[in-house]
Scaffold this active site. Structure first.
Site, mmCIF file in Angstrom:
data_model
loop_
_atom_site.group_PDB
_atom_site.id
_atom_site.type_symbol
_atom_site.label_atom_id
_atom_site.label_comp_id
_atom_site.label_asym_id
_atom_site.label_seq_id
_atom_site.Cartn_x
_atom_site.Cartn_y
_atom_site.Cartn_z
ATOM 1 N N ASP A 143 -1.861 -34.408 -22.162
ATOM 2 C CA ASP A 143 -0.607 -34.497 -21.418
ATOM 3 C C ASP A 143 -0.241 -33.061 -21.049
ATOM 4 O OD1 ASP A 143 2.055 -34.637 -20.591
ATOM 5 O OD2 ASP A 143 2.447 -36.394 -21.840
ATOM 6 N N TYR B 97 6.296 -31.313 1.634
ATOM 7 C CA TYR B 97 7.738 -31.154 1.406
ATOM 8 C C TYR B 97 8.056 -30.137 0.309
ATOM 9 C CZ TYR B 97 7.193 -34.948 -2.129
ATOM 10 O OH TYR B 97 6.809 -35.733 -3.197
ATOM 11 N N ARG C 90 -3.567 -38.432 -19.253
ATOM 12 C CA ARG C 90 -3.101 -39.027 -20.499
ATOM 13 C C ARG C 90 -3.974 -40.195 -20.944
ATOM 14 N NH1 ARG C 90 2.648 -40.241 -18.105
ATOM 15 N NH2 ARG C 90 1.168 -40.750 -16.452
ATOM 16 N N LEU D 263 -6.941 -38.650 -5.713
ATOM 17 C CA LEU D 263 -7.475 -37.450 -5.067
ATOM 18 C C LEU D 263 -8.220 -36.562 -6.065
ATOM 19 C CD1 LEU D 263 -4.528 -36.494 -2.661
ATOM 20 C CD2 LEU D 263 -6.448 -38.055 -2.298
HETATM 21 C C1 HXC Z 1 14.310 -44.455 -11.455
HETATM 22 C C2 HXC Z 1 12.780 -44.093 -13.138
HETATM 23 C C3 HXC Z 1 11.772 -44.760 -12.388
HETATM 24 C C4 HXC Z 1 12.136 -45.289 -11.107
HETATM 25 C C5 HXC Z 1 10.910 -44.068 -14.264
HETATM 26 N N1 HXC Z 1 12.198 -43.705 -14.279
HETATM 27 N N2 HXC Z 1 10.633 -44.706 -13.120
HETATM 28 N N3 HXC Z 1 14.036 -43.932 -12.681
HETATM 29 N N4 HXC Z 1 13.407 -45.099 -10.667
HETATM 30 N N5 HXC Z 1 11.244 -45.888 -10.336
HETATM 31 C C6 HXC Z 1 12.883 -43.007 -15.362
HETATM 32 C C7 HXC Z 1 12.865 -43.770 -16.671
HETATM 33 O O1 HXC Z 1 13.891 -44.762 -16.738
HETATM 34 C C8 HXC Z 1 13.082 -42.640 -17.673
HETATM 35 O O2 HXC Z 1 14.414 -42.213 -17.691
HETATM 36 C C9 HXC Z 1 12.309 -41.479 -17.043
HETATM 37 O O3 HXC Z 1 12.208 -41.781 -15.648
HETATM 38 C C10 HXC Z 1 10.901 -41.331 -17.626
HETATM 39 O O4 HXC Z 1 10.210 -42.564 -17.445
HETATM 40 P P1 HXC Z 1 8.970 -42.976 -18.352
HETATM 41 O O5 HXC Z 1 8.430 -44.248 -17.805
HETATM 42 O O6 HXC Z 1 9.355 -42.924 -19.796
HETATM 43 O O7 HXC Z 1 8.008 -41.709 -18.091
HETATM 44 P P2 HXC Z 1 6.445 -41.556 -18.237
HETATM 45 O O8 HXC Z 1 5.861 -42.672 -19.077
HETATM 46 O O9 HXC Z 1 6.215 -40.152 -18.664
HETATM 47 O O10 HXC Z 1 5.908 -41.822 -16.728
HETATM 48 C C11 HXC Z 1 6.086 -40.858 -15.744
HETATM 49 C C12 HXC Z 1 6.333 -41.497 -14.374
HETATM 50 C C13 HXC Z 1 5.238 -42.558 -14.033
HETATM 51 C C14 HXC Z 1 6.365 -40.379 -13.351
HETATM 52 C C15 HXC Z 1 7.674 -42.212 -14.395
HETATM 53 O O11 HXC Z 1 5.439 -43.101 -12.735
HETATM 54 C C16 HXC Z 1 3.850 -41.964 -14.098
HETATM 55 O O12 HXC Z 1 3.212 -41.980 -15.147
HETATM 56 N N6 HXC Z 1 3.333 -41.401 -12.954
HETATM 57 C C17 HXC Z 1 2.010 -40.746 -12.900
HETATM 58 C C18 HXC Z 1 1.268 -40.970 -11.628
HETATM 59 C C19 HXC Z 1 2.045 -40.732 -10.347
HETATM 60 O O13 HXC Z 1 3.290 -40.690 -10.364
HETATM 61 N N7 HXC Z 1 1.327 -40.622 -9.231
HETATM 62 C C20 HXC Z 1 1.892 -40.441 -7.931
HETATM 63 C C21 HXC Z 1 1.766 -39.039 -7.491
HETATM 64 S S1 HXC Z 1 2.025 -39.055 -5.789
HETATM 65 P P3 HXC Z 1 15.461 -42.730 -18.856
HETATM 66 O O14 HXC Z 1 16.738 -41.998 -18.544
HETATM 67 O O15 HXC Z 1 15.578 -44.221 -18.698
HETATM 68 O O16 HXC Z 1 14.870 -42.321 -20.183
HETATM 69 C C22 HXC Z 1 2.671 -37.655 -5.219
HETATM 70 C C23 HXC Z 1 2.500 -37.575 -3.708
HETATM 71 C C24 HXC Z 1 3.644 -37.136 -2.929
HETATM 72 O O17 HXC Z 1 3.115 -36.826 -5.924
HETATM 73 C C25 HXC Z 1 3.489 -37.239 -1.418
HETATM 74 C C26 HXC Z 1 2.948 -38.537 -0.870
HETATM 75 C C27 HXC Z 1 2.835 -38.602 0.606
HETATM 76 P P1 NAP Z 2 -2.589 -40.388 -8.791
HETATM 77 O O1 NAP Z 2 -3.902 -41.076 -8.664
HETATM 78 O O2 NAP Z 2 -1.455 -41.140 -9.399
HETATM 79 O O3 NAP Z 2 -2.835 -39.030 -9.573
HETATM 80 C C1 NAP Z 2 -1.948 -38.459 -10.479
HETATM 81 C C2 NAP Z 2 -2.708 -38.157 -11.749
HETATM 82 O O4 NAP Z 2 -1.910 -37.375 -12.620
HETATM 83 C C3 NAP Z 2 -3.145 -39.404 -12.529
HETATM 84 O O5 NAP Z 2 -4.536 -39.339 -12.775
HETATM 85 C C4 NAP Z 2 -2.373 -39.328 -13.843
HETATM 86 O O6 NAP Z 2 -3.164 -39.831 -14.907
HETATM 87 C C5 NAP Z 2 -2.133 -37.831 -13.944
HETATM 88 N N1 NAP Z 2 -0.956 -37.496 -14.746
HETATM 89 C C6 NAP Z 2 0.299 -37.942 -14.581
HETATM 90 N N2 NAP Z 2 1.101 -37.448 -15.541
HETATM 91 C C7 NAP Z 2 0.323 -36.665 -16.319
HETATM 92 C C8 NAP Z 2 0.565 -35.877 -17.467
HETATM 93 N N3 NAP Z 2 1.789 -35.785 -18.020
HETATM 94 N N4 NAP Z 2 -0.476 -35.183 -18.024
HETATM 95 C C9 NAP Z 2 -1.706 -35.267 -17.487
HETATM 96 N N5 NAP Z 2 -2.005 -35.993 -16.400
HETATM 97 C C10 NAP Z 2 -0.990 -36.686 -15.823
HETATM 98 O O7 NAP Z 2 -2.055 -39.896 -7.354
HETATM 99 P P2 NAP Z 2 -2.763 -39.026 -6.197
HETATM 100 O O8 NAP Z 2 -2.221 -39.531 -4.927
HETATM 101 O O9 NAP Z 2 -4.211 -38.940 -6.395
HETATM 102 O O10 NAP Z 2 -2.112 -37.586 -6.451
HETATM 103 C C11 NAP Z 2 -2.894 -36.450 -6.769
HETATM 104 C C12 NAP Z 2 -2.161 -35.187 -6.356
HETATM 105 O O11 NAP Z 2 -2.029 -35.148 -4.935
HETATM 106 C C13 NAP Z 2 -0.759 -35.060 -6.926
HETATM 107 O O12 NAP Z 2 -0.502 -33.707 -7.245
HETATM 108 C C14 NAP Z 2 0.105 -35.477 -5.771
HETATM 109 O O13 NAP Z 2 1.393 -34.943 -5.844
HETATM 110 C C15 NAP Z 2 -0.689 -34.889 -4.619
HETATM 111 N N6 NAP Z 2 -0.381 -35.476 -3.320
HETATM 112 C C16 NAP Z 2 -0.832 -36.716 -3.024
HETATM 113 C C17 NAP Z 2 -0.559 -37.220 -1.765
HETATM 114 C C18 NAP Z 2 -1.057 -38.571 -1.337
HETATM 115 O O14 NAP Z 2 -0.775 -38.986 -0.212
HETATM 116 N N7 NAP Z 2 -1.787 -39.273 -2.156
HETATM 117 C C19 NAP Z 2 0.185 -36.472 -0.845
HETATM 118 C C20 NAP Z 2 0.638 -35.207 -1.206
HETATM 119 C C21 NAP Z 2 0.337 -34.712 -2.444
HETATM 120 P P3 NAP Z 2 -2.550 -40.493 -16.256
HETATM 121 O O15 NAP Z 2 -1.578 -41.516 -15.837
HETATM 122 O O16 NAP Z 2 -3.781 -41.028 -16.953
HETATM 123 O O17 NAP Z 2 -1.944 -39.369 -17.035
#
Ligand code: HXC
Ligand code: NAP
Length: 293
Positions: free
Chosen positions: A74, A156, A48, A28
Site C-alpha cells: 500500500d 486536470y 494492495r 494502464l
Molecule cells: C463518496 C466515497 C466514495 C464515493 C469512497 N468514499 N467512495 N465518498 N463517494 N464514491 C469514501 C468512504 O466513505 C470513506 O470515507 C473514504 O472515501 C475511504 O473509502 P474506503 O472505501 O475505505 O477507501 P479504500 O478502501 O482505501 O479505497 C480507496 C478508493 C477506491 C479510492 C475509495 O475507489 C479504490 O480502491 N480505488 C483504487 C483504484 C482507482 O480508484 N482507480 C481509478 C483511477 S482513475 P468515510 O468518511 O466514510 O470513512 C484516475 C483517472 C483520472 O485517476 C482521469 C480519467 C479520465
Molecule cells: P486502475 O486500473 O484502477 O489503476 C489504479 C491502480 O492503483 C490499481 O492497480 C490499484 O490496485 C492501485 N492502487 C490503488 N490504491 C493503491 C494503494 N493505496 N497502494 C498501492 N496501489 C494502489 O486505473 P487506470 O486507469 O489504469 O489508472 C492508472 C493511472 O493512470 C492512474 O494514476 C490514473 O490516475 C492515471 N490516469 C488514467 C486515465 C484513464 O483514462 N484511465 C486518465 C488519466 C490518468 P489495488 O486496488 O490492487 O491496490
C-alpha cells in the site's frame, strides 16, 4: 498509418533495466509493464491486491518471456514501500526506474465528501507518489546510481476539474513534485518526468468515473478533437521512451497524451463545431455586414 497497437522502440531498448510500476496489476500500469518486458526490462509490480498482481505477473511472463516480481504494497505506508525496494534488490540486484502509477479516484460533488474521503485520495495519489519517490531517490543517491521517476498524472493536474477535486489537488501536487525533483535531483542524474493522459478506457477508471449510464451520456470521445479515446499501447510507447535512455535529456517535463482534449475544453470558441454549414452561411452574411459599426 501505423497500427496503433504496435510497439515503438527497438526490441532491446530497456534491456538490463529493472523498472517498478505501482498499480501495475491492472489497467494502464499493466499495459506499460507488459511493454517494458517486451523491450527486455525486468519488472516489479505492486498494489494492495496480491492475488491480482500474481495473476497479472503470470500472464505477463507467459506473453513476453520476461521476469516479473509481484509484491503487495500500500503506497500510503512508507515502510511497505521500503520493503518493496528491498525485495526488488534481493531479486534483481538493482532498480533503475520508478513509475508512480497507483491512484484512487471517484466522481463526487465536493460538498458530499467526508474529510476522510478527501484524505484517502490525497494519501494514495500524492503521499503514495511522495513515499515511492523518496525511498527510491534515497537509494539512488546513496548508491550514486542514475535514476528515473515517471509520474502518471492527468490533464486536470494543470487545469483543475470539478467533481474530482481531491484527485485534481493530489495530481497537481505530483506535478509540482515532478518539476521540483527534476531541478533538485538532476545533479544526481535522477530524471523526473510526467505523463498527463486524457481518456484511456480501463475498468478501474470507468467504474469510478463513468458508472452506469454515464458512460453513454458523457462519452469521452466526443470531447476529444480526434474523436476517439486513447489506446493502451499509445501510452505504453510514451512511457517506454521516457524510462529509456533515449529520453536522457528530458527532465522536468509533463507530456500530454489526450488527443487534444484539454485544449478543446479551453478554447473559447471550440464549441462551435456544432454549427452546421447552413448556419455558417447565415453567420458569414451577418459577420460580413458588421462593417463600421
Ligand atoms: C463518496 C466515497 C466514495 C464515493 C469512497 N468514499 N467512495 N465518498 N463517494 N464514491 C469514501 C468512504 O466513505 C470513506 O470515507 C473514504 O472515501 C475511504 O473509502 P474506503 O472505501 O475505505 O477507501 P479504500 O478502501 O482505501 O479505497 C480507496 C478508493 C477506491 C479510492 C475509495 O475507489 C479504490 O480502491 N480505488 C483504487 C483504484 C482507482 O480508484 N482507480 C481509478 C483511477 S482513475 P468515510 O468518511 O466514510 O470513512 C484516475 C483517472 C483520472 O485517476 C482521469 C480519467 C479520465
Ligand atoms: P486502475 O486500473 O484502477 O489503476 C489504479 C491502480 O492503483 C490499481 O492497480 C490499484 O490496485 C492501485 N492502487 C490503488 N490504491 C493503491 C494503494 N493505496 N497502494 C498501492 N496501489 C494502489 O486505473 P487506470 O486507469 O489504469 O489508472 C492508472 C493511472 O493512470 C492512474 O494514476 C490514473 O490516475 C492515471 N490516469 C488514467 C486515465 C484513464 O483514462 N484511465 C486518465 C488519466 C490518468 P489495488 O486496488 O490492487 O491496490
Amino acid at each position: 498509418m501505423q497500427d496503433l497497437a504496435t510497439g515503438m522502440l527497438k526490441a532491446d531498448a530497456l534491456k538490463g533495466k529493472t523498472i517498478i510500476v505501482t498499480g501495475g496489476g491492472t489497467g494502464l500500469g499493466k499495459a506499460m509493464g507488459t511493454y517494458f518486458l517486451t523491450l527486455g526490462a525486468n519488472l516489479v509490480i505492486t498494489s494492495r491486491k496480491l492475488d491480482v498482481l500474481k495473476t497479472t505477473a503470470a500472464e505477463m511472463e507467459a506473453e513476453t518471456g520476461g521476469k516479473v516480481l509481484a509484491v503487495a504494497c500500500d503506497v500510503r505506508n512508507y515502510n511497505e514501500v521500503e520493503q518493496v525496494l528491498q525485495q526488488a534488490l534481493d531479486t534483481f540486484g538493482a532498480v533503475n526506474a520508478l513509475v508512480n502509477n497507483a491512484a484512487g479516484n471517484f466522481i463526487s460533488p465536493t460538498e458530499r465528501l467526508s474529510a476522510n474521503a478527501f484524505s484517502t485520495i490525497i494519501d494514495i495519489v500524492l503521499k503514495g507518489s511522495v513515499n515511492c519517490s523518496l525511498a527510491f531517490g534515497k537509494y539512488w543517491i546513496k548508491e550514486k546510481m542514475p535514476g528515473n521517476i515517471l509520474n502518471i498524472i492527468t490533464t486536470y493536474a494543470s487545469t483543475g476539474s470539478g467533481y474530482v477535486v481531491p484527485s485534481a489537488c493530489a495530481k497537481g501536487g505530483v506535478l509540482a513534485m515532478t518539476r521540483s525533483l527534476a531541478a533538485e535531483w538532476g545533479r544526481h542524474q535522477i530524471r523526473s518526468n510526467a505523463i498527463a493522459p486524457g481518456p484511456f478506457p480501463t475498468k478501474g477508471a470507468w467504474e469510478r468515473l463513468l458508472p452506469g449510464e454515464m458512460a453513454e451520456k458523457f462519452d469521452f470521445k466526443n470531447r476529444v478533437p480526434l474523436k476517439r479515446v486513447g489506446k493502451h499501447q499509445e501510452i505504453a510507447n510514451l512511457a517506454a521512451f521516457l524510462v529509456s535512455d533515449f529520453s536522457g535529456y528530458i527532465n522536468g517535463d509533463v507530456i500530454t497524451i489526450d488527443g487534444g482534449e484539454w485544449l478543446q475544453g479551453a478554447g473559447q470558441f471550440n464549441g462551435l463545431e456544432m454549427v452546421s454549414d447552413a448556419m455558417w452561411d447565415g453567420i458569414e452574411k451577418m459577420t460580413r455586414s458588421a462593417k463600421g459599426s
